[in-house]
Motif scaffolding. Structure first.
Motif, PDB file in Angstrom:
ATOM      1  N   LYS A  44     -36.868 -98.008 -23.508  1.00 34.34           N
ATOM      2  CA  LYS A  44     -38.207 -98.730 -23.581  1.00 34.34           C
ATOM      3  C   LYS A  44     -38.522 -99.446 -22.098  1.00 34.34           C
ATOM      4  CE  LYS A  44     -37.421-101.120 -27.212  1.00 34.34           C
ATOM      5  NZ  LYS A  44     -37.693-102.104 -28.372  1.00 34.34           N
ATOM      6  N   LEU A  45     -37.657 -99.840 -21.632  1.00 37.19           N
ATOM      7  CA  LEU A  45     -37.883-100.640 -20.400  1.00 37.19           C
ATOM      8  C   LEU A  45     -38.380 -99.713 -19.387  1.00 37.19           C
ATOM      9  CD1 LEU A  45     -38.165-103.209 -18.401  1.00 37.19           C
ATOM     10  CD2 LEU A  45     -35.740-102.675 -17.900  1.00 37.19           C
ATOM     11  N   ILE A  46     -37.786 -98.616 -19.064  1.00 40.00           N
ATOM     12  CA  ILE A  46     -38.491 -97.420 -18.130  1.00 40.00           C
ATOM     13  C   ILE A  46     -39.599 -97.069 -18.527  1.00 40.00           C
ATOM     14  CG2 ILE A  46     -37.592 -95.298 -17.283  1.00 40.00           C
ATOM     15  CD1 ILE A  46     -34.867 -95.720 -17.343  1.00 40.00           C
ATOM     16  N   ALA A  47     -39.872 -96.703 -19.890  1.00 39.85           N
ATOM     17  CA  ALA A  47     -41.070 -96.316 -20.571  1.00 39.85           C
ATOM     18  C   ALA A  47     -42.218 -97.303 -19.920  1.00 39.85           C
ATOM     19  CB  ALA A  47     -41.183 -95.862 -21.828  1.00 39.85           C
ATOM     20  N   ALA A  48     -41.905 -98.552 -20.075  1.00 37.63           N
ATOM     21  CA  ALA A  48     -42.643 -99.686 -19.627  1.00 37.63           C
ATOM     22  C   ALA A  48     -42.934 -99.820 -18.206  1.00 37.63           C
ATOM     23  CB  ALA A  48     -42.425-100.831 -19.974  1.00 37.63           C
ATOM     24  N   LEU A  49     -42.132 -99.504 -17.436  1.00 31.33           N
ATOM     25  CA  LEU A  49     -42.275 -99.388 -16.035  1.00 31.33           C
ATOM     26  C   LEU A  49     -43.050 -98.311 -15.625  1.00 31.33           C
ATOM     27  CD1 LEU A  49     -38.528-100.331 -14.928  1.00 31.33           C
ATOM     28  CD2 LEU A  49     -40.420-101.763 -14.704  1.00 31.33           C
ATOM     29  N   ARG A  50     -42.733 -96.962 -16.113  1.00 30.63           N
ATOM     30  CA  ARG A  50     -43.578 -95.949 -15.832  1.00 30.63           C
ATOM     31  C   ARG A  50     -45.061 -96.154 -16.102  1.00 30.63           C
ATOM     32  NH1 ARG A  50     -39.933 -92.193 -17.627  1.00 30.63           N
ATOM     33  NH2 ARG A  50     -39.288 -91.460 -15.673  1.00 30.63           N
TER      34      ARG A  50
END
Length: 252
Positions: A210-216
């Motif tokens: 979820k963090l990678i998705a938010a960063l992207r």
């Protein structure tokens, strides 16, 4: 200069005073790592000290990693750069005498890591995001035993250290990486799971996905919240496993 400062300066040995003067000289000249320093004869003339004092001062600076000496053609003394690993090792050894606890570490992680995540939202390129995803590949599946679970935990810490490296804030990057190293090298668990905890693996991995998705997506608030929840969960995990910081020095 105060009387106290004057007294401290007086008590310092000549080599120590010269070593400090050389550091000041490097700063004044704006020298960078790899730049050549003056030869011994020039040092003697510039600082008005004996050969023995100059050599001892240079040895002190070499021990600090601030001077590198090379032999052979093109050799001499050059401005050195203290490596990140060495700085973290020295700091960890300093804290050896300070009784740092797991809770101390997670108090900082909860405060700092969400802010790094928020600051990086929308700023990571495809290669940086791919590096994070490559680390996650090391724990793409649940661990088969306690030893593999420990290895996956260390890989997860690499994820956080790598993310911190992307930050423009050198202090945040250093201290988050430092805490990851303490947790990797000096953490022991009094209460290891007899069987891998698949639910814990699933939740931890879900936070990072979820963090990678938010960063992207460039969603700073989501990135901050996800990382904070992730850190709070990690803190509870450490408490459940009765984790403690070992009392030993670590290698550079």
């Amino acid at each position: 200069m105060s009387d106290v400062e004057r007294g401290r300066t007086t008590r310092r040995s000549r080599p120590v005073r010269v070593a400090e003067a050389i550091k000041d000289w490097v700063v004044e000249k704006g020298l960078m790592p790899g730049d050549r320093l003056p030869g011994e004869a020039e040092m003697i003339a510039h600082f008005g000290m004996s050969k023995g004092t100059i050599r001892e001062a240079m040895r002190l600076l070499q021990a600090q990693g601030l001077v590198v000496t090379k032999t052979g053609p093109g050799g001499g003394s050059f401005v050195g750069e203290v490596s990140t690993d060495r700085a973290r090792a020295l700091l960890a050894n300093y804290f050896y005498f300070r009784n740092v606890s797991i809770d101390d570490i997670y108090q900082l992680r909860v405060a700092l890591e969400p802010e790094v995540a928020a600051a990086l939202a929308g700023k990571l390129d495809a290669e940086q995001l791919a590096r994070l995803e490559a680390i996650m590949a090391d724990y793409a599946h649940p661990a088969a035993d306690a030893e593999e679970e420990r290895a996956q935990h260390i890989a997860s810490l690499r994820f956080h250290a790598c993310l911190a490296e992307f930050s423009d804030n050198a202090l945040l990057s250093f201290f988050i990486g430092f805490m990851a190293r303490i947790l990797t090298d000096l953490t022991v668990y009094k209460k290891l799971y007899s069987q891998p905890n698949e639910e814990l693996w699933k939740r931890g991995r879900a936070y990072q996905l979820k963090l990678i998705a938010a960063l992207r997506a460039g969603d700073a608030e989501a990135a901050r919240g996800i990382m904070r929840d992730h850190m709070l969960m990690a803190r509870r995990m450490m408490e459940d496993q009765e984790a403690v910081v070992m009392k030993r020095f670590i290698a550079e």
